[in-house]
Write a protein that holds these residues in place. Structure first.
Motif, PDB file in Angstrom:
ATOM      1  N   ALA A   1      39.239 -39.695 -13.523  1.00  0.00           N
ATOM      2  CA  ALA A   1      39.921 -40.950 -13.823  1.00  0.00           C
ATOM      3  C   ALA A   1      40.103 -41.181 -15.321  1.00  0.00           C
ATOM      4  O   ALA A   1      40.779 -42.123 -15.731  1.00  0.00           O
ATOM      5  N   SER A   2      39.492 -40.338 -16.153  1.00  0.00           N
ATOM      6  CA  SER A   2      39.590 -40.535 -17.595  1.00  0.00           C
ATOM      7  C   SER A   2      39.488 -39.184 -18.296  1.00  0.00           C
ATOM      8  O   SER A   2      39.489 -38.135 -17.658  1.00  0.00           O
ATOM      9  N   ASP A   3      39.354 -39.228 -19.625  1.00  0.00           N
ATOM     10  CA  ASP A   3      39.277 -37.998 -20.400  1.00  0.00           C
ATOM     11  C   ASP A   3      37.840 -37.681 -20.800  1.00  0.00           C
ATOM     12  O   ASP A   3      37.605 -36.960 -21.759  1.00  0.00           O
ATOM     13  N   GLN A   4      36.871 -38.203 -20.068  1.00  0.00           N
ATOM     14  CA  GLN A   4      35.464 -37.991 -20.404  1.00  0.00           C
ATOM     15  C   GLN A   4      35.001 -36.655 -19.821  1.00  0.00           C
ATOM     16  O   GLN A   4      35.234 -36.366 -18.645  1.00  0.00           O
ATOM     17  N   LYS A   5      34.318 -35.867 -20.660  1.00  0.00           N
ATOM     18  CA  LYS A   5      33.882 -34.545 -20.218  1.00  0.00           C
ATOM     19  C   LYS A   5      32.640 -34.132 -20.975  1.00  0.00           C
ATOM     20  O   LYS A   5      32.448 -34.512 -22.140  1.00  0.00           O
ATOM     21  N   MET A   6      31.802 -33.328 -20.326  1.00  0.00           N
ATOM     22  CA  MET A   6      30.557 -32.881 -20.948  1.00  0.00           C
ATOM     23  C   MET A   6      30.087 -31.605 -20.281  1.00  0.00           C
ATOM     24  O   MET A   6      30.499 -31.285 -19.155  1.00  0.00           O
ATOM     25  N   VAL A   7      29.229 -30.858 -20.978  1.00  0.00           N
ATOM     26  CA  VAL A   7      28.681 -29.635 -20.418  1.00  0.00           C
ATOM     27  C   VAL A   7      27.180 -29.600 -20.692  1.00  0.00           C
ATOM     28  O   VAL A   7      26.723 -29.944 -21.784  1.00  0.00           O
ATOM     29  N   PHE A   8      26.420 -29.206 -19.673  1.00  0.00           N
ATOM     30  CA  PHE A   8      24.971 -29.112 -19.752  1.00  0.00           C
ATOM     31  C   PHE A   8      24.617 -27.632 -19.817  1.00  0.00           C
ATOM     32  O   PHE A   8      24.831 -26.898 -18.852  1.00  0.00           O
ATOM     33  N   THR A   9      24.099 -27.205 -20.975  1.00  0.00           N
ATOM     34  CA  THR A   9      24.072 -25.787 -21.300  1.00  0.00           C
ATOM     35  C   THR A   9      22.695 -25.137 -21.235  1.00  0.00           C
ATOM     36  O   THR A   9      22.571 -23.946 -21.525  1.00  0.00           O
ATOM     37  N   GLY A  10      21.664 -25.877 -20.835  1.00  0.00           N
ATOM     38  CA  GLY A  10      20.350 -25.267 -20.681  1.00  0.00           C
ATOM     39  C   GLY A  10      19.926 -24.512 -21.920  1.00  0.00           C
ATOM     40  O   GLY A  10      19.909 -25.045 -23.038  1.00  0.00           O
ATOM     41  N   ASP A  11      19.594 -23.211 -21.742  1.00  0.00           N
ATOM     42  CA  ASP A  11      19.165 -22.381 -22.860  1.00  0.00           C
ATOM     43  C   ASP A  11      20.207 -21.335 -23.243  1.00  0.00           C
ATOM     44  O   ASP A  11      19.885 -20.322 -23.865  1.00  0.00           O
ATOM     45  N   THR A  12      21.471 -21.573 -22.876  1.00  0.00           N
ATOM     46  CA  THR A  12      22.548 -20.692 -23.352  1.00  0.00           C
ATOM     47  C   THR A  12      23.041 -21.153 -24.708  1.00  0.00           C
ATOM     48  O   THR A  12      23.029 -20.391 -25.677  1.00  0.00           O
TER      49      THR A  12
END
Length: 303
Positions: free
Chosen positions: A170-181
């Motif tokens: 519904a919007s331009d909100q985005k994120m990534v959860f990258t752990g230990d990479t």
């Protein structure tokens, strides 16, 4: 390193020994203060991320769809803290997003399911993950309420490492959860993989996410990583500015997460292996893989 040592022990002994080690390490570093950072939230129109510090330098993340109040938890190594946050926020915890099998990320999965008392979908890319009941691979997708989750397979730190890219349709909100990479200013050790794999993970996959994607990593390693980045590129003004910003945050006991993909391309030597300045440091001009190999080797012993 400690995870590799304990992995050679029988499973029950390994789990107990690893838990004891991380508990002692946390107490030694944090003392009676309890947490390495303050709990805080990133609040947007459609998504809220509750940042939950754990152990000596880990982060867990409670991801909430603001429209539905459905939620997921990333790497819940401290289940009691997770349940406290879920109750305080009044959200419906539905799933666990496990980045990789190391105890300081996946070691709380079974206990969380036991304490929570309701069914949870436990996602991950490795059969070594505790309580795993939904194995995922590259480009698999699922939902957290109205939020779209895409799995990014990033083997190297471990052979089954998964990053989770989340968008609000519904919007331009985005994120990534990258752990230990991918860390702020750094990357994980190549415990079970190669420089080619880390190049693929960082340059071919994560670097191609939209620049404004927020990056939530697994540990508070920022000042150490940035110190090394300054060693690699002493003339990089973006790194110097981020060091000063991070010092202010850490002096206030505040997390340095999140960063963004655009920022990592400016300050992270492992995201900059195609840069002439980083290749020159590695004596590998024109060879990003050799550069990746060299700068990781030097970082492993850098003080």
């Amino acid at each position: 390193m400690i995870s590799r040592v304990f992995s050679s022990l029988p499973n029950r002994v390994s789990q107990s020994a690893t838990a004891a080690y991380f508990t002692y390490k946390s107490w030694r570093q944090n003392g009676y203060r309890g947490c390495h950072s303050n709990k805080t939230s990133v609040i947007m129109a459609d998504i809220t991320v509750r940042i939950l510090p754990a152990l000596s330098d880990n982060y867990m993340y409670l991801i909430v769809c603001n429209q539905t109040k459905d939620a997921a938890i990333v790497d819940p190594v401290n289940p009691e803290t997770v349940i406290e946050a879920v109750n305080k926020e009044g959200v419906n915890l539905k799933s666990v997003l496990t980045t990789h099998h190391h105890w300081d990320h996946a070691g709380g999965n079974e206990k969380l399911l036991s304490l929570f008392g309701k069914p949870l979908t436990v996602y991950g890319g490795d059969d070594r993950i505790g309580a795993l009941n939904k194995k995922v691979k590259q480009d698999d997708e699922f939902m957290i309420g109205n939020l779209k989750v895409q799995c990014i397979f990033t083997p190297c730190h471990t052979t089954g490492h998964i990053c989770y890219y989340i968008q609000s349709p519904a919007s331009d909100q985005k994120m990534v959860f990258t752990g230990d990479t991918l860390f702020l200013g750094g990357c994980g050790r190549f415990f079970e993989g190669t420089a080619d794999q880390m190049y693929s993970a960082l340059i071919e996959k994560l670097s191609n996410l939209p620049d404004d994607t927020q990056v939530f990593c697994g540990h508070e390693y920022s000042l150490g990583n940035l110190k090394y980045g300054n060693h690699v590129e002493p003339d990089n003004k973006d790194i110097l500015a981020k060091i000063e910003w991070s010092k202010i945050k850490r002096e206030a006991n505040e997390p340095t997460v999140p960063s963004t993909i655009a920022e990592e391309k400016l300050i992270n030597p492992f995201m900059r292996v195609n840069s002439e300045s980083v290749q020159t440091f590695a004596n590998a001009v024109g060879n990003p893989i050799e550069t990746m190999t060299y700068i990781r080797k030097i970082k492993d012993s850098f003080k």
